[in-house]
Design a protein around this motif. Structure first.
Motif, PDB file in Angstrom:
ATOM      1  N   GLU A 124      -5.061  -1.717   7.254  1.00  0.00           N
ATOM      2  CA  GLU A 124      -4.092  -1.258   6.273  1.00  0.00           C
ATOM      3  C   GLU A 124      -3.795  -2.321   5.213  1.00  0.00           C
ATOM      4  N   ASP A 125      -3.401  -3.499   5.627  1.00  0.00           N
ATOM      5  CA  ASP A 125      -2.954  -4.511   4.674  1.00  0.00           C
ATOM      6  C   ASP A 125      -4.069  -5.462   4.230  1.00  0.00           C
ATOM      7  N   GLY A 181      -0.716  -2.825   0.189  1.00  0.00           N
ATOM      8  CA  GLY A 181       0.067  -1.861   0.932  1.00  0.00           C
ATOM      9  C   GLY A 181      -0.113  -0.472   0.329  1.00  0.00           C
ATOM     10  N   GLU A 182       0.209   0.560   1.078  1.00  0.00           N
ATOM     11  CA  GLU A 182      -0.078   1.933   0.675  1.00  0.00           C
ATOM     12  C   GLU A 182       0.441   2.258  -0.724  1.00  0.00           C
ATOM     13  N   ASP A 184       1.806  -0.265  -2.851  1.00  0.00           N
ATOM     14  CA  ASP A 184       1.975  -1.488  -3.644  1.00  0.00           C
ATOM     15  C   ASP A 184       1.312  -1.401  -5.011  1.00  0.00           C
TER      16      ASP A 184
END
Length: 615
Positions: A124-125, A181-182, A184
């Motif tokens: 994810e990140d 991030g999703e 960001d």
């Protein structure tokens, strides 16, 4: 490596070295290492010593040297304290605040890319499988200061690195930090491609992002545009204030970007400075523009376009602004619109001349604002401005209802006029205002109209009202005529078609008989030849005309002309003088055929004296 990186010379699981095409890192061959070893062993108690296949360096006192660089020939080698002074291989070396890399032969690499397995990989990140570094000519990795994006040009492309020397990738904030991030990406300013690319992107880029908008909340492929300095374009000014009407022009086309930097498409609300202080103007068509499809995005600046009105499915607005045409949006059918230029926007609520033709456009009403008017329309006007649409694209019933509602009213009193704008199937050839004599088909029946064909946009195209050259009478543009069943009707007309205050009202025979007082008639009785008493209506008005089925005004003298209700009209010198239920009146009681007035009080004399028309 793809997208700007060069091919690696060797593939190893833990570390790889990427070489430039123009510079090749010197790598010691096996023979070279033997030569180095020979020279090292020649120092005996000091210098390079190989022990069990591992190289060390001893000082003059016989102590192993640790955490220092030692040079041999043209190459530098690191003595690693973590390995009790052993020469480091395949490893990042931290020396003070600098980061270096030594290859599988222990040589410090320079002017080249290095990739290291990312042990902190997070889907994810931080999804990168490898971290990339670039070692400068002095062997030091590029690093940022930690408070901004420091871009370095390598092989003609620009890259950025964090404080540790790791190449940045994907979305990057203005502070020089990864923004993976999703959500960001919304506040990030730069985009550096995938983790195995890293080159700073400029120009148009199609990027998959997660849209957290309540109406979307999914991954979408959006177009972004990045300036030459790498910053994404948004509709924010230099101070970060949102400017929804901010435009970027490229190759003669106009594009808008929302506050997140996404290229807008289809319908988008672009508030003007005047409307920004009034949230209610969100539903005004004049504050919206159309930007083509998601793959194009160029604004429709000047000209016609046919699309569905904005709804949740075909509007691009992160603020969920209300539509300006809720009825049309719900209908989901395409309508014609016209944009009059970048600054002017959609044409709304007016009749406008476009390429020599005249078109009408709905005013802002929250239902159909901005769309091109079609068909027979009843409009309330203020010069060329359309105040309201009483009815558009009228059918036969609509026309009848309109005529009943506006009977005996002048257009000057109401500012309501009929116009005809064609069928609207194609804005370039139809939908244009029709003038002059026009036949309109409504529900299978033909209606004759006359629309004003002179004057400017403020009056052209309006249905004429009044008497035309003493031959025909028009009411709101429609030619007044009797039906085939009626044969004749009476029409009140107080002026010709050039008189703004002209009033027109048509009466069928039942109107005449049922509304005597309203029609201005007098009712009486006369003896018929057969001895029966007949009802007689007398006329004494100059503005009442008898009209036949072709709409022609009847002139001359007529005696006993029968209508569809078996009643009879009498005229003299083009004027109606009497309407009666019998053709065979007792002429002797009417003072003869001259309709000469008398003072008698009986029924016959009443007809002759008070109902009859004198010469």
């Amino acid at each position: 490596m793809k997208f700007g990186f060069k091919e690696f010379r060797k593939e190893k699981e833990s570390a790889f070295i990427m070489r430039k095409q123009t510079k090749v890192v010197a790598v010691a061959s096996a023979a070279a290492l033997l030569a180095i070893g020979a020279s090292m062993t020649s120092f005996a108690a000091s210098g390079w010593v190989e022990e069990d296949g591992v190289w060390y360096f001893y000082d003059r006192d016989g102590n192993r040297v640790e955490d220092e660089w030692k040079k041999s020939g043209d190459n530098w080698y690191w003595l690693d304290s973590e390995e009790n002074g052993a020469m480091a291989v395949d490893k990042l070396v931290e020396d003070d605040d600098n980061t270096y890399y030594v290859d599988s032969n222990g040589v410090m690499v320079r002017n080249t890319w290095v990739r290291i397995v990312n042990e902190d990989q997070d889907d994810e990140d931080d999804p990168a499988e490898y971290n990339y570094y670039y070692m400068q000519s002095n062997g030091k990795a590029y690093k940022s200061s930690g408070d901004t994006v420091n871009k370095k040009t390598i092989d003609g492309k620009r890259y950025a690195f964090d404080e540790d020397g790791k190449m940045l990738y994907g979305w990057v904030s203005k502070d020089g930090e990864l923004a993976n991030g999703e959500d960001d990406w919304i506040d990030a300013e730069y985009y550096f491609g995938n983790w195995d690319d890293g080159a700073m992107k400029t120009g148009w880029q199609k990027i998959t992002v997660h849209d957290p908008d309540a109406n979307k909340d999914d991954d979408y492929d959006y177009w972004f545009h990045f300036k030459s300095n790498g910053k994404k374009r948004t509709n924010n000014d230099s101070d970060g204030e949102e400017q929804k009407n901010k435009t970027w022009k490229s190759n003669g086309k106009y594009y808008h970007f929302d506050k997140r930097g996404v290229m807008v498409y289809e319908w988008y609300r672009t508030d003007s400075a005047a409307s920004a202080s009034d949230p209610g103007t969100a539903s005004s068509a004049s504050n919206w523009a159309y930007f083509s499809n998601p793959e194009d995005g160029a604004r429709k600046v000047k000209g016609w376009f046919k699309v569905v009105a904005p709804s949740e499915d075909n509007t691009f607005d992160e603020d969920d602004a209300p539509t300006f045409a809720s009825s049309d949006a719900g209908d989901e059918s395409e309508k014609w619109y016209y944009s009059d230029g970048h600054d002017e926007g959609l044409v709304v609520g007016q009749i406008k001349k476009i390429k020599g033709k005249y078109y009408g456009f709905w005013p802002d009403d929250g239902e159909k604002g901005g769309r091109m008017l079609v068909g027979l329309c009843a409009l309330e006007m203020d010069d060329e401005k359309i105040v309201s649409v009483i009815k558009d694209d009228m059918d036969a019933d609509d026309l009848d209802d309109f005529m009943d509602s506006y009977k005996n009213k002048s257009q000057d009193d109401t500012d309501v006029y009929l116009y005809y704008f064609g069928s609207g199937d194609d804005a370039d050839t139809d939908g244009a205002m029709k003038t002059g004599n026009v036949t309109i088909n409504l529900d299978g029946d033909s209606y004759q109209f006359s629309f004003k064909k002179t004057g400017g946009v403020e009056s052209r195209g309006r249905g004429v009202n009044g008497i035309d050259d003493g031959k025909y009478i028009y009411k709101h543009g429609q030619k007044v005529k009797a039906s085939s069943d009626e044969k004749y009707i009476v029409v009140t007309a107080t002026g010709d078609i050039n008189t703004a205050t002209a009033k027109v009202r048509d009466w069928d025979s039942s109107d005449i008989r049922s509304t005597v007082a309203e029609s201005g008639l007098t009712k009486g009785k006369a003896d018929a030849a057969d001895g029966k008493v007949n009802v007689v209506y007398g006329f004494d008005a100059d503005d009442m005309y008898l009209v036949n089925t072709s709409g022609r005004i009847q002139t001359g003298t007529k005696s006993g002309t029968k209508d569809g209700d078996e009643w009879y009209w009498y005229m003299q010198d083009g004027r109606i003088v009497m309407y009666t239920d019998s053709k065979d009146l007792d002429k002797t009681g009417l003072d003869g055929n001259g309709w000469k007035a008398s003072d008698a009080d009986d029924a016959s004399d009443l007809v002759a004296g008070k109902l009859g028309r004198t010469k």
